[in-house]
Design a protein around this motif. Structure first.
Motif, PDB file in Angstrom:
ATOM      1  N   GLY A  55       0.787  -1.109  -0.037  1.00 24.53           N
ATOM      2  CA  GLY A  55      -0.103  -0.096  -0.062  1.00 24.53           C
ATOM      3  C   GLY A  55       0.920   1.376  -0.002  1.00 24.53           C
ATOM      4  N   LEU A  56       1.993   1.266  -0.366  1.00 29.22           N
ATOM      5  CA  LEU A  56       3.012   2.335  -0.211  1.00 29.22           C
ATOM      6  C   LEU A  56       2.572   2.942  -1.742  1.00 29.22           C
ATOM      7  CD1 LEU A  56       6.384   1.061   0.926  1.00 29.22           C
ATOM      8  CD2 LEU A  56       4.595   2.194   2.278  1.00 29.22           C
ATOM      9  N   PHE A  82       4.471  -2.068   6.994  1.00 25.78           N
ATOM     10  CA  PHE A  82       3.917  -2.689   8.008  1.00 25.78           C
ATOM     11  C   PHE A  82       2.422  -2.070   8.571  1.00 25.78           C
ATOM     12  CE2 PHE A  82       8.025  -4.541   8.085  1.00 25.78           C
ATOM     13  CZ  PHE A  82       7.844  -5.951   8.624  1.00 25.78           C
ATOM     14  N   THR A  83       2.205  -1.084   8.520  1.00 20.60           N
ATOM     15  CA  THR A  83       1.203  -0.434   9.021  1.00 20.60           C
ATOM     16  C   THR A  83       0.032  -0.795   8.059  1.00 20.60           C
ATOM     17  OG1 THR A  83       2.383   1.233  10.389  1.00 20.60           O
ATOM     18  CG2 THR A  83       0.125   1.785   9.739  1.00 20.60           C
ATOM     19  N   ASN A  84       0.357  -0.489   6.930  1.00 21.93           N
ATOM     20  CA  ASN A  84      -0.684  -0.549   5.613  1.00 21.93           C
ATOM     21  C   ASN A  84      -1.099  -1.947   5.625  1.00 21.93           C
ATOM     22  OD1 ASN A  84      -0.322   2.125   5.324  1.00 21.93           O
ATOM     23  ND2 ASN A  84       0.956   2.143   3.472  1.00 21.93           N
ATOM     24  N   CYS A  85      -0.229  -3.054   5.835  1.00 19.80           N
ATOM     25  CA  CYS A  85      -0.368  -4.525   5.628  1.00 19.80           C
ATOM     26  C   CYS A  85      -1.249  -4.749   6.612  1.00 19.80           C
ATOM     27  CB  CYS A  85       0.747  -5.109   5.477  1.00 19.80           C
ATOM     28  SG  CYS A  85       2.081  -5.142   4.080  1.00 19.80           S
ATOM     29  N   LEU A  86      -1.085  -4.412   7.964  1.00 20.81           N
ATOM     30  CA  LEU A  86      -2.024  -4.650   9.054  1.00 20.81           C
ATOM     31  C   LEU A  86      -3.372  -4.225   8.844  1.00 20.81           C
ATOM     32  CD1 LEU A  86       0.649  -4.370  11.880  1.00 20.81           C
ATOM     33  CD2 LEU A  86      -0.596  -6.524  11.381  1.00 20.81           C
ATOM     34  N   ASN A  87      -3.466  -2.974   8.501  1.00 19.51           N
ATOM     35  CA  ASN A  87      -4.548  -2.235   8.416  1.00 19.51           C
ATOM     36  C   ASN A  87      -5.562  -2.875   7.129  1.00 19.51           C
ATOM     37  OD1 ASN A  87      -3.925  -0.342  10.234  1.00 19.51           O
ATOM     38  ND2 ASN A  87      -3.315   1.149   9.221  1.00 19.51           N
ATOM     39  N   SER A  88      -4.963  -3.299   6.172  1.00 21.10           N
ATOM     40  CA  SER A  88      -5.721  -4.136   5.013  1.00 21.10           C
ATOM     41  C   SER A  88      -6.065  -5.471   5.568  1.00 21.10           C
ATOM     42  CB  SER A  88      -4.881  -4.158   3.728  1.00 21.10           C
ATOM     43  OG  SER A  88      -3.733  -4.882   4.165  1.00 21.10           O
ATOM     44  N   GLY A  89      -5.597  -5.974   6.650  1.00 19.30           N
ATOM     45  CA  GLY A  89      -6.233  -7.224   7.308  1.00 19.30           C
ATOM     46  C   GLY A  89      -5.336  -8.456   6.842  1.00 19.30           C
ATOM     47  N   LYS A  90      -3.972  -7.992   6.502  1.00 15.91           N
ATOM     48  CA  LYS A  90      -3.042  -9.096   6.409  1.00 15.91           C
ATOM     49  C   LYS A  90      -2.477  -9.635   7.515  1.00 15.91           C
ATOM     50  CE  LYS A  90      -1.714  -7.482   1.744  1.00 15.91           C
ATOM     51  NZ  LYS A  90      -2.725  -6.163   1.608  1.00 15.91           N
ATOM     52  N   LYS A  91      -2.139 -11.170   7.714  1.00 16.78           N
ATOM     53  CA  LYS A  91      -1.814 -11.548   8.914  1.00 16.78           C
ATOM     54  C   LYS A  91      -0.360 -11.258   9.136  1.00 16.78           C
ATOM     55  CE  LYS A  91      -5.582 -13.504   9.625  1.00 16.78           C
ATOM     56  NZ  LYS A  91      -6.483 -13.328  10.590  1.00 16.78           N
ATOM     57  N   PRO A  92       0.109 -11.019  10.332  1.00 17.69           N
ATOM     58  CA  PRO A  92       1.461 -10.750  10.633  1.00 17.69           C
ATOM     59  C   PRO A  92       2.483 -11.736  10.146  1.00 17.69           C
ATOM     60  CG  PRO A  92       0.165 -10.240  12.596  1.00 17.69           C
ATOM     61  CD  PRO A  92      -0.708 -10.926  11.731  1.00 17.69           C
ATOM     62  N   SER A 127      18.783   8.833   2.868  1.00 16.66           N
ATOM     63  CA  SER A 127      18.524   9.077   4.289  1.00 16.66           C
ATOM     64  C   SER A 127      17.901   7.694   5.085  1.00 16.66           C
ATOM     65  CB  SER A 127      17.469  10.198   4.610  1.00 16.66           C
ATOM     66  OG  SER A 127      16.679  10.114   5.779  1.00 16.66           O
ATOM     67  N   GLN A 128      18.303   7.304   6.101  1.00 15.35           N
ATOM     68  CA  GLN A 128      18.227   6.065   6.841  1.00 15.35           C
ATOM     69  C   GLN A 128      16.864   6.383   7.430  1.00 15.35           C
ATOM     70  OE1 GLN A 128      19.522   3.178   6.616  1.00 15.35           O
ATOM     71  NE2 GLN A 128      17.814   2.409   8.060  1.00 15.35           N
ATOM     72  N   LYS A 129      16.853   7.690   7.922  1.00 14.39           N
ATOM     73  CA  LYS A 129      15.421   7.969   8.654  1.00 14.39           C
ATOM     74  C   LYS A 129      14.080   7.829   7.915  1.00 14.39           C
ATOM     75  CE  LYS A 129      13.303  11.883  11.168  1.00 14.39           C
ATOM     76  NZ  LYS A 129      13.848  13.210  11.711  1.00 14.39           N
ATOM     77  N   GLU A 130      14.564   8.262   6.467  1.00 12.81           N
ATOM     78  CA  GLU A 130      13.513   8.359   5.484  1.00 12.81           C
ATOM     79  C   GLU A 130      13.151   6.850   5.216  1.00 12.81           C
ATOM     80  OE1 GLU A 130      12.615  10.053   1.129  1.00 12.81           O
ATOM     81  OE2 GLU A 130      14.554   9.608   1.570  1.00 12.81           O
ATOM     82  N   PHE A 131      13.865   5.899   5.194  1.00 10.24           N
ATOM     83  CA  PHE A 131      13.926   4.447   4.936  1.00 10.24           C
ATOM     84  C   PHE A 131      13.002   3.832   5.934  1.00 10.24           C
ATOM     85  CE2 PHE A 131      15.444   0.164   5.357  1.00 10.24           C
ATOM     86  CZ  PHE A 131      14.915  -0.522   4.273  1.00 10.24           C
ATOM     87  N   THR A 132      13.634   4.016   7.248  1.00 11.26           N
ATOM     88  CA  THR A 132      12.791   3.470   8.237  1.00 11.26           C
ATOM     89  C   THR A 132      11.333   3.821   8.253  1.00 11.26           C
ATOM     90  OG1 THR A 132      15.053   3.641   9.539  1.00 11.26           O
ATOM     91  CG2 THR A 132      12.904   3.150  10.848  1.00 11.26           C
ATOM     92  N   LYS A 133      11.230   5.183   8.190  1.00 10.30           N
ATOM     93  CA  LYS A 133       9.687   5.577   8.060  1.00 10.30           C
ATOM     94  C   LYS A 133       8.884   4.964   7.239  1.00 10.30           C
ATOM     95  CE  LYS A 133       7.234   9.794   7.265  1.00 10.30           C
ATOM     96  NZ  LYS A 133       7.108  11.302   6.848  1.00 10.30           N
ATOM     97  N   VAL A 134       9.431   4.739   5.875  1.00  8.42           N
ATOM     98  CA  VAL A 134       8.650   3.942   4.813  1.00  8.42           C
ATOM     99  C   VAL A 134       8.395   2.482   5.222  1.00  8.42           C
ATOM    100  CG1 VAL A 134       9.030   3.258   2.494  1.00  8.42           C
ATOM    101  CG2 VAL A 134       9.663   5.228   2.970  1.00  8.42           C
ATOM    102  N   LYS A 135       9.536   1.859   5.895  1.00  9.01           N
ATOM    103  CA  LYS A 135       9.391   0.421   6.441  1.00  9.01           C
ATOM    104  C   LYS A 135       8.190   0.451   7.383  1.00  9.01           C
ATOM    105  CE  LYS A 135      11.923  -3.199   8.891  1.00  9.01           C
ATOM    106  NZ  LYS A 135      13.009  -3.377   9.323  1.00  9.01           N
ATOM    107  N   GLU A 136       8.388   1.238   8.081  1.00  2.00           N
ATOM    108  CA  GLU A 136       7.109   1.212   9.225  1.00  2.00           C
ATOM    109  C   GLU A 136       5.578   1.446   8.475  1.00  2.00           C
ATOM    110  OE1 GLU A 136       8.186   4.334  11.890  1.00  2.00           O
ATOM    111  OE2 GLU A 136       9.831   2.982  12.993  1.00  2.00           O
ATOM    112  N   GLN A 137       5.398   2.136   7.489  1.00  2.00           N
ATOM    113  CA  GLN A 137       4.458   2.457   6.676  1.00  2.00           C
ATOM    114  C   GLN A 137       4.062   1.100   6.192  1.00  2.00           C
ATOM    115  OE1 GLN A 137       2.654   5.728   6.966  1.00  2.00           O
ATOM    116  NE2 GLN A 137       1.133   4.292   6.073  1.00  2.00           N
TER     117      GLN A 137
END
Length: 473
Positions: free
Chosen positions: A99-100, A130-140, A118-128
């Motif tokens: 969902g990115l 996981f968040t998008n996948c969980l919000n769409s109902g995908k299993k961990p 930017s490592q900070k930018e990469f970490t932010k996208v990685k967190e996004q």
């Protein structure tokens, strides 16, 4: 061409000739360009590290296995059956599965390949992600598995355009090998080969029907040359032969071929050291005179260091012929001269073993011995060293059997430590035959290098130097 691809008869062909690629082609049974494009990327470390190389092979070979793919992944990458194969697949999975946005997906791709600013930018996208996948109902567990594939795959992947361009080169070289096999192998040799040594390409040319000849002063050029099915090794492949010497030979030969050793010496200014190389490699074989006798005559007719440039004379003087003792040479002596001057013999290396082989196993029959223990001899071609996950060394070996067919071996750490490789030569291999998807290998349990005969060129002198034993009464 299809037959070459399916059977991995690809020695000399760009990018697909390595042992690993040959094994992959056998497992995939690729027979077309698009399959070759995917194979060019599947062989990359990322796909193997992610664990998806085997899955791709199974899905390629067996359509019923494609149902194992997650529906979303299969929908994203239908051409590769839901397996990430190309670098841009990261962007597709991040966008459609995670969902990115496309911009965020590219940040993820660049970060995975070490290009993120930017490592900070990469970490932010990685967190996004996981968040998008969980919000769409995908299993961990599924999210973690897909992320693991992305993470291990990304840094080592080819872009599809890159793979496609590599496959074009591979396909073109396969075409040439299929329709002009000997000419193609000569061109490969003149380009100084590829993954393997010159010796293996010489072997491949012989397997394809060529007769290989040592350099000849009347036939050879600087590079390899082919006349029908006869391939003459070029002067440039002769160790220690100077370029100036070969140029002088070719210039003198422009007028006419050489009739004899005397004719050659009259027309080509050459030192005794250089003519010794030519005689020892049998470059004067056309004379029909034993090369030991030719060496003797050359020493009589050429000064050791200083020689003059040849000059045209009005009257040709009769050469002085010296009486020489009866001298003989053998094919085995020729082989050792070839090893010295070319780096390899032109005969089968198995002819130089000090023992006769009684083993009947051959590579072409191993498909009948799956999971069985066998003993077989092989001439070492190449070795690949790698490390296991716990940091121990293991090896993959490539050998030729007595018939000239390939043997592929696996040497796990305990065996690799106990039975190390000891350089070039013929090895007796014991191990278990493993057949996986038409690819045959031997899981080695023990290995020893076999002894070759004593160098016959010096055997007589060594015998004469041995102290005589005293007789006891």
């Amino acid at each position: 061409m299809k037959k070459l691809l399916i059977n991995a008869k690809v020695i000399g062909c760009f990018y697909v000739e390595s042992p690993a690629m040959r094994m992959l082609l056998k497992k995939l049974q690729v027979d077309n360009y698009l399959g070759l494009v995917a194979a060019s990327s599947v062989i990359r470390p990322g796909v193997a590290k992610s664990g998806m190389m085997r899955e791709y092979i199974l899905r390629y070979r067996f359509p019923e296995k494609r149902k194992n793919a997650h529906p979303i992944m299969l929908d994203i990458m239908p051409e590769t059956f839901g397996v990430m194969v190309y670098q841009e697949d990261i962007i597709k999975v991040a966008h459609y599965f995670g969902g990115l946005s496309l911009a965020e997906s590219d940040v993820l791709r660049r970060g995975m390949s070490g290009k993120s600013r930017s490592q900070k930018e990469f970490t932010k996208v990685k967190e996004q992600f996981f968040t998008n996948c969980l919000n769409s109902g995908k299993k961990p567990p599924l999210i973690q598995e897909i992320w693991k594939q992305i993470e291990s795959f990304a840094g080592y992947a080819f872009a599809k355009g890159h793979s496609a361009s590599y496959a074009v080169e591979s396909y073109q070289s396969l075409f040439l090998k299929a329709y002009y096999p000997l000419e193609y192998m000569v061109a490969t040799l003149n380009n100084y080969g590829g993954f393997y040594s010159t010796e293996l390409y010489i072997h491949e040319a012989r397997i394809l029907g060529a007769t290989i000849h040592a350099p000849c002063v009347n036939k050879s050029k600087n590079s390899m040359v082919i006349y029908g099915k006869d391939i003459f090794i070029g002067f440039v492949f002769l160790q220690s032969l100077k370029l100036k010497t070969s140029q002088r030979i070719l210039e003198a030969r422009n007028n006419s071929t050489f009739k004899s050793l005397n004719d050659f010496i009259d027309r080509v200014p050459i030192s005794i050291e250089q003519i010794r190389i030519l005689i020892k490699i049998n470059a004067f074989k056309f004379t029909g005179i034993n090369k030991r006798k030719l060496l003797w005559e050359a020493h009589m007719k050429i000064k050791k260091v200083i020689f003059k440039e040849t000059s045209v004379t009005l009257f040709k003087t009769e050469p002085i012929n010296y009486e020489t003792p009866k001298l003989l040479s053998s094919n085995l002596e020729d082989a050792f001269d070839q090893i010295e001057l070319l780096g390899y013999p032109l005969c089968s290396p198995f002819d130089l073993l000090s023992e006769n082989l009684s083993n009947s196993f051959r590579a072409k029959n191993l498909q009948n011995y799956n999971t069985q223990m066998i003993c077989i001899e092989g001439y070492l071609v190449t070795v690949k060293k790698t490390q296991t996950t716990n940091g121990k060394q293991m090896f993959f070996g490539t050998f030729l059997d007595l018939d000239g067919d390939f043997l592929d071996t696996v040497h796990f750490p305990p065996v690799a430590e106990k039975f190390p490789f000891k350089g070039k030569g013929i090895y007796r291999l014991k191990g278990k035959v493993i057949i996986e998807l038409d690819s045959i290998s031997i899981e080695v349990t023990s290995m020893e290098r076999l002894a070759i005969i004593e160098d016959p060129r010096y055997a007589d002198s060594r015998k004469s130097q041995r102290p005589k034993t005293k007789k006891t009464n």
